[in-house]
Design a protein around this motif. Sequence first.
Motif, PDB file in Angstrom:
ATOM      1  N   MET A  39       0.835  -1.208   0.000  1.00  0.00           N
ATOM      2  CA  MET A  39       0.000   0.000   0.000  1.00  0.00           C
ATOM      3  C   MET A  39       0.868   1.255   0.000  1.00  0.00           C
ATOM      4  SD  MET A  39      -3.224  -0.577  -0.283  1.00  0.00           S
ATOM      5  CE  MET A  39      -3.979   0.917   0.305  1.00  0.00           C
ATOM      6  N   ASP A  40       1.973   1.222   0.741  1.00  0.00           N
ATOM      7  CA  ASP A  40       2.899   2.361   0.720  1.00  0.00           C
ATOM      8  C   ASP A  40       3.469   2.569  -0.683  1.00  0.00           C
ATOM      9  OD1 ASP A  40       2.474   2.821   3.416  1.00  0.00           O
ATOM     10  OD2 ASP A  40       4.312   1.792   4.057  1.00  0.00           O
ATOM     11  N   ASP A  41       3.795   1.461  -1.355  1.00  0.00           N
ATOM     12  CA  ASP A  41       4.287   1.551  -2.736  1.00  0.00           C
ATOM     13  C   ASP A  41       3.212   2.119  -3.657  1.00  0.00           C
ATOM     14  OD1 ASP A  41       6.667   0.439  -1.874  1.00  0.00           O
ATOM     15  OD2 ASP A  41       6.206  -1.584  -2.634  1.00  0.00           O
ATOM     16  N   PHE A  42       1.973   1.673  -3.483  1.00  0.00           N
ATOM     17  CA  PHE A  42       0.873   2.185  -4.309  1.00  0.00           C
ATOM     18  C   PHE A  42       0.666   3.677  -4.080  1.00  0.00           C
ATOM     19  CE2 PHE A  42      -1.264  -2.236  -4.418  1.00  0.00           C
ATOM     20  CZ  PHE A  42      -0.614  -2.563  -5.599  1.00  0.00           C
ATOM     21  N   LYS A  43       0.760   4.119  -2.827  1.00  0.00           N
ATOM     22  CA  LYS A  43       0.595   5.544  -2.528  1.00  0.00           C
ATOM     23  C   LYS A  43       1.666   6.373  -3.234  1.00  0.00           C
ATOM     24  CE  LYS A  43      -1.584   4.883   1.971  1.00  0.00           C
ATOM     25  NZ  LYS A  43      -1.393   4.966   3.428  1.00  0.00           N
ATOM     26  N   ALA A  44       2.903   5.897  -3.188  1.00  0.00           N
ATOM     27  CA  ALA A  44       4.004   6.608  -3.851  1.00  0.00           C
ATOM     28  C   ALA A  44       3.807   6.617  -5.363  1.00  0.00           C
ATOM     29  CB  ALA A  44       5.337   5.961  -3.496  1.00  0.00           C
ATOM     30  N   GLU A  45       3.373   5.486  -5.920  1.00  0.00           N
ATOM     31  CA  GLU A  45       3.139   5.405  -7.362  1.00  0.00           C
ATOM     32  C   GLU A  45       1.991   6.324  -7.782  1.00  0.00           C
ATOM     33  OE1 GLU A  45       2.254   2.043 -10.819  1.00  0.00           O
ATOM     34  OE2 GLU A  45       2.621   1.391  -8.764  1.00  0.00           O
ATOM     35  N   MET A  48       3.193   9.874  -7.888  1.00  0.00           N
ATOM     36  CA  MET A  48       3.981  10.091  -9.099  1.00  0.00           C
ATOM     37  C   MET A  48       3.077  10.255 -10.323  1.00  0.00           C
ATOM     38  SD  MET A  48       7.417   7.737  -9.437  1.00  0.00           S
ATOM     39  CE  MET A  48       6.612   6.741 -10.639  1.00  0.00           C
ATOM     40  N   LYS A  49       2.103   9.373 -10.458  1.00  0.00           N
ATOM     41  CA  LYS A  49       1.193   9.407 -11.612  1.00  0.00           C
ATOM     42  C   LYS A  49       0.352  10.688 -11.605  1.00  0.00           C
ATOM     43  CE  LYS A  49       2.214   5.418 -13.404  1.00  0.00           C
ATOM     44  NZ  LYS A  49       2.995   5.375 -14.629  1.00  0.00           N
ATOM     45  N   ARG A  50      -0.082  11.109 -10.438  1.00  0.00           N
ATOM     46  CA  ARG A  50      -0.879  12.341 -10.359  1.00  0.00           C
ATOM     47  C   ARG A  50      -0.034  13.562 -10.724  1.00  0.00           C
ATOM     48  NH1 ARG A  50      -3.796   9.918  -5.285  1.00  0.00           N
ATOM     49  NH2 ARG A  50      -5.641   9.077  -6.301  1.00  0.00           N
ATOM     50  N   ASN A  51       1.237  13.551 -10.323  1.00  0.00           N
ATOM     51  CA  ASN A  51       2.136  14.639 -10.718  1.00  0.00           C
ATOM     52  C   ASN A  51       2.361  14.633 -12.226  1.00  0.00           C
ATOM     53  OD1 ASN A  51       2.454  15.622  -8.119  1.00  0.00           O
ATOM     54  ND2 ASN A  51       4.296  14.440  -7.723  1.00  0.00           N
ATOM     55  N   GLU A  52       2.502  13.444 -12.787  1.00  0.00           N
ATOM     56  CA  GLU A  52       2.660  13.319 -14.243  1.00  0.00           C
ATOM     57  C   GLU A  52       1.419  13.836 -14.958  1.00  0.00           C
ATOM     58  OE1 GLU A  52       3.450   9.821 -17.580  1.00  0.00           O
ATOM     59  OE2 GLU A  52       3.662   9.342 -15.454  1.00  0.00           O
ATOM     60  N   GLU A 102      -3.611   4.324 -16.063  1.00  0.00           N
ATOM     61  CA  GLU A 102      -2.643   3.793 -15.110  1.00  0.00           C
ATOM     62  C   GLU A 102      -3.054   4.121 -13.675  1.00  0.00           C
ATOM     63  OE1 GLU A 102       1.096   5.419 -16.400  1.00  0.00           O
ATOM     64  OE2 GLU A 102       1.134   4.190 -18.209  1.00  0.00           O
ATOM     65  N   ILE A 103      -3.538   5.333 -13.458  1.00  0.00           N
ATOM     66  CA  ILE A 103      -4.006   5.731 -12.122  1.00  0.00           C
ATOM     67  C   ILE A 103      -5.173   4.844 -11.697  1.00  0.00           C
ATOM     68  CG2 ILE A 103      -5.218   7.564 -10.850  1.00  0.00           C
ATOM     69  CD1 ILE A 103      -3.422   9.583 -12.335  1.00  0.00           C
ATOM     70  N   ALA A 104      -6.117   4.630 -12.606  1.00  0.00           N
ATOM     71  CA  ALA A 104      -7.272   3.778 -12.292  1.00  0.00           C
ATOM     72  C   ALA A 104      -6.825   2.354 -11.963  1.00  0.00           C
ATOM     73  CB  ALA A 104      -8.259   3.782 -13.455  1.00  0.00           C
ATOM     74  N   GLY A 105      -5.838   1.845 -12.690  1.00  0.00           N
ATOM     75  CA  GLY A 105      -5.326   0.499 -12.434  1.00  0.00           C
ATOM     76  C   GLY A 105      -4.689   0.380 -11.059  1.00  0.00           C
ATOM     77  N   VAL A 106      -3.878   1.366 -10.698  1.00  0.00           N
ATOM     78  CA  VAL A 106      -3.223   1.351  -9.386  1.00  0.00           C
ATOM     79  C   VAL A 106      -4.268   1.482  -8.281  1.00  0.00           C
ATOM     80  CG1 VAL A 106      -1.632   2.599  -7.869  1.00  0.00           C
ATOM     81  CG2 VAL A 106      -1.026   2.224 -10.259  1.00  0.00           C
ATOM     82  N   GLU A 107      -5.257   2.356  -8.478  1.00  0.00           N
ATOM     83  CA  GLU A 107      -6.313   2.521  -7.476  1.00  0.00           C
ATOM     84  C   GLU A 107      -7.110   1.233  -7.296  1.00  0.00           C
ATOM     85  OE1 GLU A 107      -8.342   5.995  -8.998  1.00  0.00           O
ATOM     86  OE2 GLU A 107      -7.188   7.332  -7.685  1.00  0.00           O
ATOM     87  N   ALA A 108      -7.361   0.514  -8.395  1.00  0.00           N
ATOM     88  CA  ALA A 108      -8.096  -0.754  -8.308  1.00  0.00           C
ATOM     89  C   ALA A 108      -7.291  -1.793  -7.519  1.00  0.00           C
ATOM     90  CB  ALA A 108      -8.416  -1.273  -9.703  1.00  0.00           C
TER      91      ALA A 108
END
Length: 138
Positions: A39-45, A48-52, A102-108
């Motif tokens: 979950m910590d990795d997902f939060k960091a990812e 990053m994706k939101r900044n992108e 990609e954001i939707a995939g990570v959130e899922a």
Amino acid sequence: MAAKVASGTNKVFQNHDDVHISFEDQQRINRFAKHNARMDDFKAELEMKRNELKSVEEALEEIELFDEDEDIPFLVGEVFLSHKLEKTQDLLKETKEQVLKEIAGVEAKAKVIKAEMDELKAHLYQRFGSNISLESDD
């Protein structure tokens, strides 16, 4: 289980230092810890994706001010390619759509992990009560 007697009274306090942890409980604790790290990795990812995404949206707004005939450099991998305004806008829109997917995939994925963590947390708190702490520090 060890017991202490309070001085001056006859109250007995139970010492919970020797709580028995079964192999299955240890497996649940380990699985919870592994999921917590993911979950910590997902939060960091996600950050990053939101900044992108924000950068792509800002680029789309900025190039609105350019002339249609002007070549605009667009980063592809490690190389800048020059395109006309319309082509660059199309490429940025495609990039934005890809980042949103990609954001939707990570959130899922995070949602699935979170559901399992909630299940594990409920079971472990029911089993160990206040003798275990599963709350994150943030």
